[in-house]
Design an enzyme around this catalytic site. Structure first.
Site, PDB file in Angstrom:
ATOM      1  N   LYS A  39      33.550  24.024  60.086  1.00 43.55           N
ATOM      2  CA  LYS A  39      33.439  23.913  58.638  1.00 43.55           C
ATOM      3  C   LYS A  39      34.839  24.004  58.025  1.00 43.55           C
ATOM      4  CE  LYS A  39      33.033  28.147  56.196  1.00 43.55           C
ATOM      5  NZ  LYS A  39      32.325  29.231  55.573  1.00 43.55           N
ATOM      6  N   GLU A  83      29.676  40.355  51.329  1.00 45.65           N
ATOM      7  CA  GLU A  83      30.834  40.736  52.148  1.00 45.65           C
ATOM      8  C   GLU A  83      31.658  41.788  51.416  1.00 45.65           C
ATOM      9  OE1 GLU A  83      32.435  37.023  54.462  1.00 45.65           O
ATOM     10  OE2 GLU A  83      32.005  36.413  52.416  1.00 45.65           O
ATOM     11  N   HIS A 129      25.855  27.785  54.587  1.00 47.66           N
ATOM     12  CA  HIS A 129      25.132  28.892  55.223  1.00 47.66           C
ATOM     13  C   HIS A 129      23.826  29.255  54.498  1.00 47.66           C
ATOM     14  CE1 HIS A 129      28.717  29.146  57.506  1.00 47.66           C
ATOM     15  NE2 HIS A 129      29.427  29.783  56.615  1.00 47.66           N
ATOM     16  N   LYS A 175      32.177  38.148  47.640  1.00 45.79           N
ATOM     17  CA  LYS A 175      33.201  38.895  48.372  1.00 45.79           C
ATOM     18  C   LYS A 175      33.536  40.167  47.608  1.00 45.79           C
ATOM     19  CE  LYS A 175      35.133  35.095  50.876  1.00 45.79           C
ATOM     20  NZ  LYS A 175      34.522  35.510  52.146  1.00 45.79           N
TER      21      LYS A 175
END
Ligand code: NAD
Length: 486
Positions: A151, A219, A243, A334
Site C-alpha cells: 500500500k 492508534e 483497511h 492517531k
C-alpha cells in the site's frame, strides 16, 4: 493443540526494498518464523534487492540484527538464524535504471525448473509501475511469476486505475497480489469461520437483529517519521479506503458459494458498490494537538497550516436487503488514548423484557478484536448471582485464541507471514482485486473532494484523548455510544 504446518513449494522470492523498514520489521522476520516452523523448503531463496551497494554477507548481517530485534522469540537459536541467513542473497538493483537487473536474472532460477517465482514490491508507490516494467523488459516476468504490491494502491480513483492499467500491461490479474495486511490477521479469517462455519450467527446477521456495527482502528502513535507522506494522505486515504473498508466488506458480505479468491472477492465488491454516499454531517475529521507533552500533528507533519485529518469518524449505510437502515459507524485515528482495533456487532434488544424495567435491558455484542489481543467476545445476559430478585448482568463468553488454542496460536498471528505464504501457494483470497480497490476509491473520492471543496478544517483533539467531541455527538445523537477502548 498440534499445529499442522504444510510446507509450501520451493521458491525464489525477491524483495525489492529488502533493506527498507517494512522488510526488516515484518517481511524477513515473518519469513524467518515460517522457516523455523518448517514451512519453507530448504531449496528456497530469498533475494534482497534495493539501491544500496551491499553484498550477500552485508545483507545477511543486517538481517541478523533485524531478526534479533523483530523476531526475538525465535532468534535466540543461533543455528536456526544462521541456517535461515544462508538462504539470503542480495543484488543492488535500481528500479528506475538499468543497474543490477542482469545480475538479478542470473541469480534467479527459471520457472520451468519448478520453483515458484515471486517479487515483493516493498518500495515507495512511485516505483510499482517501473518495477513491473523492469521485470518484463529484463525477461523476469513469466506467466507463473507473482508480484506483491504494497500500500498505498493509488491516491484516488484516477491514480489507482492508472496503476492497475500499468500493472496489467505486464501481468495478469491472477499474478497480482495487492496486500492489505489486515486481511492476514488471524481474527479476520476467524470472522469468516465464525460467520460461515456456525449455524448460530448467520440467521441473526442482518438488519432485523443487528442494531448497528462499529469498526474502530485506534492508534496511540502519531505520524512521526512518515509526516510528509501522511500529510498528503490523511486518515481517510491511509486507513478507511483500504483497511476499514476491507473489514466492513467481510462483516457485511453475503456468504460466498465457496472459500475461493474470486467467490469471496465478488461478494466483497458487491458490498462496496452498495455503500451509500456519506452526508458531510455524518463525517467528523480531527487533527491532534499537543497535550503539553506530546507534539501536535502539525509539528509532526512539519506543516503549520495543515488541514489533513489524523482522525476520522463516519456513519454509512449499505443499501441492500440484508443491511437496509443499519448504521455502520467507522472511526480511526492517531495519538488516541488506546491502541485498539475492534469490530463490534451490536445486536438489538429483546423485543420485550419479561423481567421488568428494574432488571435493565441489554444488548448482545459480538466483539472481534484485532489488536492488541486477537480474539472474540460475545456478551450474553445472565442473572446476577445471589438472592434479591432477578437482576440481569452482561458477561463475556470469551474466545481468546491464546487461551483456547495454547501458546502456538500466539506464534502464528503475524499477518505478513501468512500472506507471504499465500503468495507462494498462489492463493489470492486474502488479497484485494483491482476492481475492489477502484470501487473503494470511487466511494472515497467524492467525500474527500467534498471537504476539500468546502475548505473544511479538521476539529482539534488533544493527543492522548478519545478523539474530537464531535465524533461522540455523531453516534450519541442516534441514541448510541462508541465502545470504550482499552
Ligand atoms: P523504506 O523507505 O524504509 O524503504 C524503501 C526501500 O526501497 C529501501 O530498501 C530502498 O533501498 C529501496 N529503494 C528506493 N528507491 C529505489 C530504487 N530506485 N531502486 C531500488 N530500490 C529502491 O520504506 P518502507 O517503510 O520499507 O516501505 C516500503 C513500502 O511499504 C512503501 O510502499 C510503504 O508505503 C509500504 N508500507 C510500509 C509499512 C511500514 O510499516 N514500513 C507499512 C505498510 C506499508
Amino acid at each position: 493443540m498440534v499445529s499442522r504446518v504444510i510446507p509450501v513449494a520451493p521458491f525464489d522470492l525477491v524483495i525489492f526494498g529488502g533493506t527498507g523498514d517494512l522488510a526488516r520489521r515484518k517481511i524477513l522476520p515473518g519469513l524467518f518464523r515460517r522457516f523455523c516452523a518448517g514451512q519453507i523448503p530448504p531449496e528456497s531463496r530469498i533475494i534482497g534487492a534495493a539501491r544500496s551497494e551491499l553484498d550477500d554477507a552485508g545483507f545477511r548481517e543486517s538481517i541478523r540484527e533485524a531478526l534479533h530485534e523483530f523476531a526475538a522469540s525465535k532468534a535466540g537459536d543461533p543455528d536456526a538464524v544462521q541456517d535461515f541467513l544462508d538462504h539470503l542473497y542480495y543484488v543492488a538493483v535500481d528500479a528506475t535504471g538499468s543497474n543490477g537487473w542482469t545480475q538479478l536474472k542470473e541469480l534467479m532460477r527459471d520457472d520451468d525448473e519448478g520453483y515458484v517465482r515471486a517479487f515483493y514490491f516493498s518500495v515507495g508507490p512511485s516505483l510499482f509501475g517501473p518495477l513491473a516494467e523492469g521485470l518484463r523488459n529484463h525477461g523476469l516476468a513469466h506467466r507463473e511469476t507473482r508480484i506483491v504490491v504494497e500500500k498505498p494502491f493509488g491516491h484516488d480513483l484516477e491514480t489507482a486505475r492508472a496503476l492497475n492499467e500499468e500493472l496489467a500491461q505486464h501481468f495478469h490479474e491472477d499474478q497480482i497480489y495487492r496486500i492489505d495486511h489486515y486481511l492476514g490477521k488471524e481474527t479476520v479469517q476467524n470472522l469468516m469461520a465464525v460467520r460461515f462455519g456456525n449455524m448460530l450467527f448467520e440467521p441473526l446477521w442482518n438488519a432485523q437483529y443487528v442494531d448497528h456495527i462499529q469498526i474502530t482502528v485506534a492508534e496511540t502513535v502519531g505520524v512521526g517519521g512518515r509526516g510528509s507522506y501522511y500529510d498528503n494522505s490523511g486518515a481517510m486515504r491511509d486507513m478507511v479506503q483500504n483497511h476499514l473498508m476491507q473489514l466492513l466488506c467481510l462483516i457485511a458480505m453475503e456468504p460466498p458459494a465457496k472459500f475461493d479468491a474470486d467467490a469471496v472477492r465478488d461478494e466483497k465488491l458487491k458490498v462496496i458498490r452498495a455503500l451509500d454516499p456519506v452526508d458531510p454531517d455524518q463525517i467528523v475529521r480531527g487533527q491532534y494537538t499537543s497535550d503539553g507533552k506530546m507534539s501536535s500533528y502539525r509539528e509532526d507533519a512539519e506543516n503549520p497550516v495543515s488541514k489533513t485529518e489524523s482522525y476520522i469518524a463516519l456513519k454509512s449505510y449499505i443499501s441492500n436487503w440484508r443491511w437496509a437502515n443499519t448504521p455502520f459507524y467507522l472511526r480511526t485515528g492517531k495519538r488516541l488514548n488506546a491502541r485498539a482495533s475492534e469490530i463490534a456487532v451490536v445486536f438489538k434488544e429483546t423485543p420485550h423484557s419479561i423481567f421488568g424495567i428494574d432488571s435493565g435491558r441489554h444488548r448482545n455484542v459480538l466483539s472481534i478484536r484485532l489488536q492488541p489481543d486477537e480474539g472474540m467476545t460475545l456478551g450474553v445476559t445472565i442473572k446476577e448471582p445471589g438472592p434479591g430478585g432477578m437482576r440481569l448482568l452482561d458477561v463475556p463468553l470469551d474466545m481468546s485464541f491464546a487461551d483456547a488454542l495454547g501458546p502456538e496460536a500466539e506464534e502464528v498471528t503475524d499477518a505478513y507471514e501468512r500472506l507471504i505464504m499465500d503468495v507462494i501457494r498462489g492463493n489470492q483470497t486474502l488479497f484485494m482485486r483491482g476492481d475492489e480497490v477502484e470501487a473503494a476509491w470511487a466511494w472515497t473520492d467524492p467525500l474527500i473532494e467534498g471537504w476539500e471543496r468546502r475548505g473544511d478544517s479538521p476539529k482539534p483533539y488533544d493527543a492522548g484523548s478519545v478523539g474530537p467531541d464531535d465524533a461522540a455527538f455523531l453516534i450519541n445523537r442516534d441514541g448510541r455510544r462508541w465502545r470504550v477502548l482499552k
